[in-house]
Design an enzyme around this catalytic site. Structure first.
Site, PDB file in Angstrom:
ATOM      1  N   GLY A  95      -0.894 -13.469 -44.206  1.00  0.00           N
ATOM      2  CA  GLY A  95      -1.831 -13.762 -43.113  1.00  0.00           C
ATOM      3  C   GLY A  95      -3.246 -13.494 -43.545  1.00  0.00           C
ATOM      4  N   GLY A  97      -7.360 -12.924 -41.912  1.00  0.00           N
ATOM      5  CA  GLY A  97      -8.183 -12.782 -40.727  1.00  0.00           C
ATOM      6  C   GLY A  97      -9.395 -11.963 -41.054  1.00  0.00           C
ATOM      7  N   GLY A  98     -10.463 -12.281 -40.388  1.00  0.00           N
ATOM      8  CA  GLY A  98     -11.679 -11.515 -40.594  1.00  0.00           C
ATOM      9  C   GLY A  98     -11.999 -11.433 -42.067  1.00  0.00           C
ATOM     10  N   LYS A 120      -2.472  -5.236 -48.018  1.00  0.00           N
ATOM     11  CA  LYS A 120      -3.626  -5.693 -47.263  1.00  0.00           C
ATOM     12  C   LYS A 120      -4.858  -5.560 -48.144  1.00  0.00           C
ATOM     13  CE  LYS A 120      -5.722  -5.550 -42.809  1.00  0.00           C
ATOM     14  NZ  LYS A 120      -5.447  -5.358 -41.404  1.00  0.00           N
ATOM     15  N   ASP A 223      -6.074  -2.674 -31.074  1.00  0.00           N
ATOM     16  CA  ASP A 223      -5.867  -4.115 -31.211  1.00  0.00           C
ATOM     17  C   ASP A 223      -4.418  -4.481 -30.919  1.00  0.00           C
ATOM     18  OD1 ASP A 223      -6.671  -6.686 -31.583  1.00  0.00           O
ATOM     19  OD2 ASP A 223      -6.394  -6.657 -33.757  1.00  0.00           O
TER      20      ASP A 223
END
Lengths: 695, 314
Positions: A95, A97-98, A120, A223
């Site tokens: 994934g 994002g940002g 990550k 979040d």
């Protein structure tokens, strides 16, 4: 303190001396691309779900906007096969994002087996070396905090390291689906089972209890949302994507920002506390149960969209817990995840849910519905007619007038219910009497309109027509206006009953006219709504698809006419021209006539609901479900709405919220409409009684 | 005798004559049928027709002081039919038909101007086709089962599809207003605005802006909002996905009022008080638009500025 919308991070302190975060982490369709300039007028669009990459800060673009969705890895992502630290082999991208990406990787230290992990990656683009160093320190501190967590719903942290301008966190790889994916697989028109969502909710409370109880500082997840909640291969809830990436958000001018949809209002002031996670949990549960993606709805609009409005199969108890978690004001939410879990367990008991492995549920069954429905009020009096009462009462000078299917028009003392007089017509009376200048006017199925002396009950005049009369008379300009099944709208002199004019509308008229500023408005059984001037000249005609038996209600100030139709719609028409302004479709025919009060239209439908609609645009403000059709017309009085139900009940609802104030059961369907005078509700029922109830 | 026959019989075939007659009747209505009744002069087709006599419109669009392109788009469409024909329903009043759009595009590499321009033209095309042309041919409320706000909303949805498919990376706000008789029908997405201007400004539309929503909820003060880093974030815009929720409104137009459509290049720079003062002091709507643009530029003009001002007749 943060001044921004960064997604989440571990503790307030963890941001340390880093430069102030610039904004929400981008989690939007196609968040790659043009960053905003600092220009005041730069506009960005908060995008809907999904999460493609962000990298190359484009120069000069004036109006950043959600770019087209793309899944092409950007230049910055690691190619498959890359080995980090001589140990972690990249297998693919999970994934993006940002400012971060998540890879699926294999740990080469276990050559005999395929041990997987999630990595990550966060890119540190801060130009200033000092700031870069601070960021890396913050990242490491957060990684250390994460590494100390020990909860089955929190993925394990195996390792962390920094290579050049990129920092990495190595995490447990979780096989499964996130709840956003789970939700997307629910077929159209169906919902996730309430008990399933309840179980997840309880598990999520458990992990929040753990995080919020962390020492020395509580950990605020910040979040919580369906895409950050995994359902592992054992069907257990796991939280993923702790928002460590935020540390690297600083200094990214013009990072595009979207509304997350799940975060509490106070988070956008920079406040992060456990009750923010409670809100996000509420938002997540709301989304799971209603399938309404909050990223596609106006921000913070949950209170306007109660769960059961979209999904009536959810229990009112579960809805209440979710809506409390979603209060704008943090003070009004649950004070802690424990408190919310306790409430959820209560919901479980009420809906008979047994948690797996939780042993027999205690106190499973509700004590009954009665305590939910308010206590019954006692009738002040009731009066027995000889047949059904479908007519609606009128009260004037202390006397109540009402017709019955027993052919009589009755006059009763409004205070005591004492019989004063009755006048026998030749047919059942379904229309409602109207009082003017000492005369009671009423139409009968015997095709005659009667004018009767209000005090004595003596006949003054009659006006025969060629059809049954269901339309109730109205008086204006010294004339009586009423419709008949003979297709005509009549205007007759109030003094003599002499017909001044009649207009053939081409279909029976059972609707009663609204009159204002010299104009009549009424519906016809062929589906038309017509406006005549008081000389009988046609002004305009509008046509619904089915009969309009409902009587129009006029909001003179706004120039709007509201009327229901058997075609299931309620229409708002421009009173001057007849153009339809809006319509709202219910799930059944509408016979009920709308009531309007301060910009709210109240109307019943055969779908069983009483609706409160915004008069400006027809949006539902609230709806209340009865156990039968609602053909009675509501009456507004002192902050409450009154109406009858085919389920036999007379209802009083709070006009603002739609909450039940009281209801009283009668012996038959109530199709009569209430008249409320001096704190007393008068209404008839098909059980032959006329009731007087305290409002 | 059917009412249609009565109407036909009563109405002379020449509209202008009829209008004149009715106007002259207004003070002393002769009501043979309702003799003795207290008859109010009916506010009927005469007024609609009278309103048809004037609909003055001003409009202006300016690149501003900072930008290198103007990504705003506007449409004005005012149509009027005056003629002899009485249609079958006996209603001849094809009063003035006004349709107006302001769209404020966003997205780099020309996507912004392409999006706003495409959206505005698609909406105008669909509205003229589905509302104006039938109206011109004599169709009245009886022939339109769909509420006008639904038809406007659908036109905006069509534009949304078009932008979404044809302009990758582009999006736009869009605020459009249909003026028919004494009412305005509005469809709206984004943060351009429609105002009703009387002795004050009343905002008819709600901004789909994130910060605006926070202000509504009391989480931010207007002052905080003005400097908030997310002040330009929209949560809804045309062209951002397959589905779009379009807000619709309608509003009765008081006599002698005005309708203002504008992009945020105006309202973001010039206070509502000042906008109201400029409009009040400038009777000519075109001049007023030009003065509004000047005011926005004087205040920095950091964005494109687009203004449409419609004068509603007395």
């Amino acid at each position: 303190m943060k001044d921004s919308l960064e997604t989440r991070h571990i503790t307030d302190e963890s941001q340390g001396g880093a430069a102030p975060a610039e904004g929400l982490e981008t989690r939007r369709i196609g968040s790659g691309s043009a960053p905003a300039s600092d220009d005041k007028s730069t506009r960005q669009i908060a995008g809907p779900p999904a999460t493609p990459p962000t990298t190359a800060p484009a120069a000069e673009a004036t109006r950043p906007i959600t770019p087209p969705p793309t899944t092409t890895p950007t230049e910055g992502t690691l190619p498959r096969g890359t080995v980090l630290q001589g140990r972690y082999q990249i297998l693919g991208i999970l994934g993006m994002g940002g400012m971060s990406s998540v890879y699926k990787a294999r740990d080469l230290r276990f050559p005999e087996v395929e041990k997987l992990c999630a990595i990550k990656e966060m890119i540190n683009l801060a130009p200033d070396p000092q700031i870069r160093a601070t960021m890396i320190r913050n990242f490491e501190r957060e990684a250390n905090i994460l590494a100390t967590l020990n909860h089955p719903a929190v993925p394990k942290v195996y390792d962390y390291f920094t290579e050049g301008d990129r920092s990495y966190l190595v995490l447990e790889f979780i096989e499964g689906q996130d709840l956003e994916e789970v939700l997307s697989e629910v077929p159209e028109g169906e919902f996730l089972p309430e008990k399933q969502v309840l179980e997840w909710a309880i598990q999520l409370c458990d992990v929040l209890i753990y995080l919020h109880g962390h020492k020395p500082q509580p950990i605020v997840f910040r979040d919580l949302k369906p895409s950050n909640i995994m359902l592992d291969s054992h069907g257990r809830i796991r939280l993923i994507d702790f928002g460590i990436a935020k540390v690297f958000q600083s200094g990214q001018k013009g990072t595009m920002i979207g509304t997350e949809g799940y975060s509490p209002p106070e988070q956008y002031r920079g406040s992060a506390e456990p009750r923010g996670d409670i809100y996000a949990l509420g938002a997540t549960l709301h989304h799971l149960l209603t399938k309404q993606d909050p990223r596609l709805e106006p921000p913070f609009s949950f209170q306007e969209r109660p769960v059961r409005q979209a999904n009536p199969s959810v229990s009112p108890e579960f809805e209440a817990v979710i809506m409390k978690a979603l209060e704008y004001d943090a003070e009004k939410r649950y004070g802690s995840a424990e408190e919310m879990k306790h409430a959820l367990l209560g919901v479980g008991r009420r809906i008979g849910y047994r948690r797996p492995g939780a042993g027999p549920a205690a106190g499973v069954v509700l004590t009954g519905e009665t305590d939910l429905e308010a206590s019954e009020t006692m009738a002040l009096w009731r009066f027995a007619c000889e047949d059904e009462v479908r007519s609606s009462p009128t009260v004037a000078d202390g006397i109540l007038y009402i017709g019955s299917y027993d052919h009589n028009l009755y006059a009763l003392d409004a205070e005591t219910g004492e019989f004063l007089w009755k006048y026998a017509t030749e047919g059942g009376i379904a229309s409602s009497p109207y009082v003017s200048e000492g005369k009671v006017l009423v139409g009968s199925q015997d095709r005659v309109l009667y004018a009767i002396h209000a005090r004595t009950g003596r006949i003054e005049w009659t006006c025969p027509t060629q059809g049954r009369i269901y339309s109730s008379p109205r008086v204006e300009f010294n004339h009586v206006f009423f419709g008949s099944d003979d297709h005509h709208m009549y205007a007759a002199s109030l003094q003599t009953g002499r017909v001044a004019w009649k207009v053939d509308m081409g279909a029976p008229i059972r609707s009663s006219a609204a009159i204002a500023e010299g104009q009549l408005f009424f519906g016809c059984e062929d589906g038309s709504v017509a406006s005549l001037d008081i000389r009988g000249e046609m002004r305009w005609r509008f046509r619904a698809k089915r009969a309009v038996t409902s009587s129009p209600a006029l909001d003179q100030e706004e120039g709007l006419l509201f009327v229901g139709s058997m075609d299931w719609n309620i229409y708002a028409l421009d009173a001057r021209s007849g153009w339809a302004v809006w319509r709202f479709r219910t799930s059944g025919p509408i016979v009920s006539s709308p009531a309007i009060h301060q910009g709210v239209v109240y109307v019943g439908s055969a779908d069983g609901h009483l609706y409160a609609l915004d008069a400006r645009n027809g949006r539902v403000l609230w709806k209340y479900q009865t156990e039968g059709q609602v053909t009675s017309s509501p009456a507004y009085y002192n902050g409450a709405v009154y109406f009858g139900g085919v389920d036999g009940c007379i209802y009083s609802l709070d006009a603002e919220t739609g909450d039940l104030r009281w209801r009283v059961k009668t012996g038959g369907p109530v199709t009569s409409s209430p008249c409320v005078v001096n704190e007393v509700v008068y209404i008839g029922s098909t059980d032959r009684y006329v009731y007087a109830l305290p409002a | 005798m059917g009412f249609l026959d009565r109407l036909r019989r009563k109405r002379p075939s020449n509209d202008k004559v009829r209008a004149q007659e009715e106007v002259s009747e207004r003070g002393a209505p002769s009501s043979d049928a309702l003799a003795g009744a207290e008859v109010q002069p009916s506010a009927g087709p005469q007024e609609v027709e009278k309103a048809s006599s004037v609909m003055r419109v001003g409009r202006a669009s300016d690149i501003g002081q900072v930008r290198t392109t103007n990504q705003d788009a506007l449409v004005t469409f005012v149509a009027e039919y005056i003629g002899d024909h009485v249609d079958d329903a006996g209603m001849l009043s094809r009063g003035p038909f006004g349709f107006f759009i302001v769209a404020d595009g966003m997205g780099g590499h020309q996507a912004g101007e392409v999006a706003s321009s495409l959206a505005a033209r698609v909406v105008a095309h669909q509205v003229i086709e589905t509302i104006y042309l039938p109206y011109l041919m004599g169709e009245g409320p009886e022939a339109f089962q769909d509420p006008l706000t639904d038809l406007l909303g659908r036109a905006v949805s069509t534009a949304n599809q078009a932008v979404h498919q044809q302009v990758p990376g582009g999006g736009t706000t869009l605020t459009c207003a249909l003026v028919l008789g004494r009412r305005v029908y509005v469809a709206h997405v984004g943060d351009s605005r429609a105002y009703l201007v009387t002795d004050r400004l009343r905002q008819l539309t709600q901004d789909h802006s994130f910060v605006g929503r926070l202000v509504e909820l009391g989480e931010l003060s207007p002052d905080e909002a003005a400097v908030h880093p997310q002040r330009n974030v929209l949560y809804r815009a045309v062209g951002q996905g397959d589905h779009l929720d379009v807000d619709t409104y309608s509003q009765l137009l008081p006599p002698a009022s005005r309708l203002l459509l504008c992009s945020d290049g105006l309202w973001g720079h010039v206070s509502e008080e000042e906008i109201g003062a400029i409009i009040a002091s400038t009777p000519n709507p075109q001049k007023a638009c030009e003065r509004l643009i000047e005011a926005a530029n004087a205040a920095g003009g950091s964005d494109n500025i687009t203004v449409v001002l419609i004068e509603i007749p007395d």
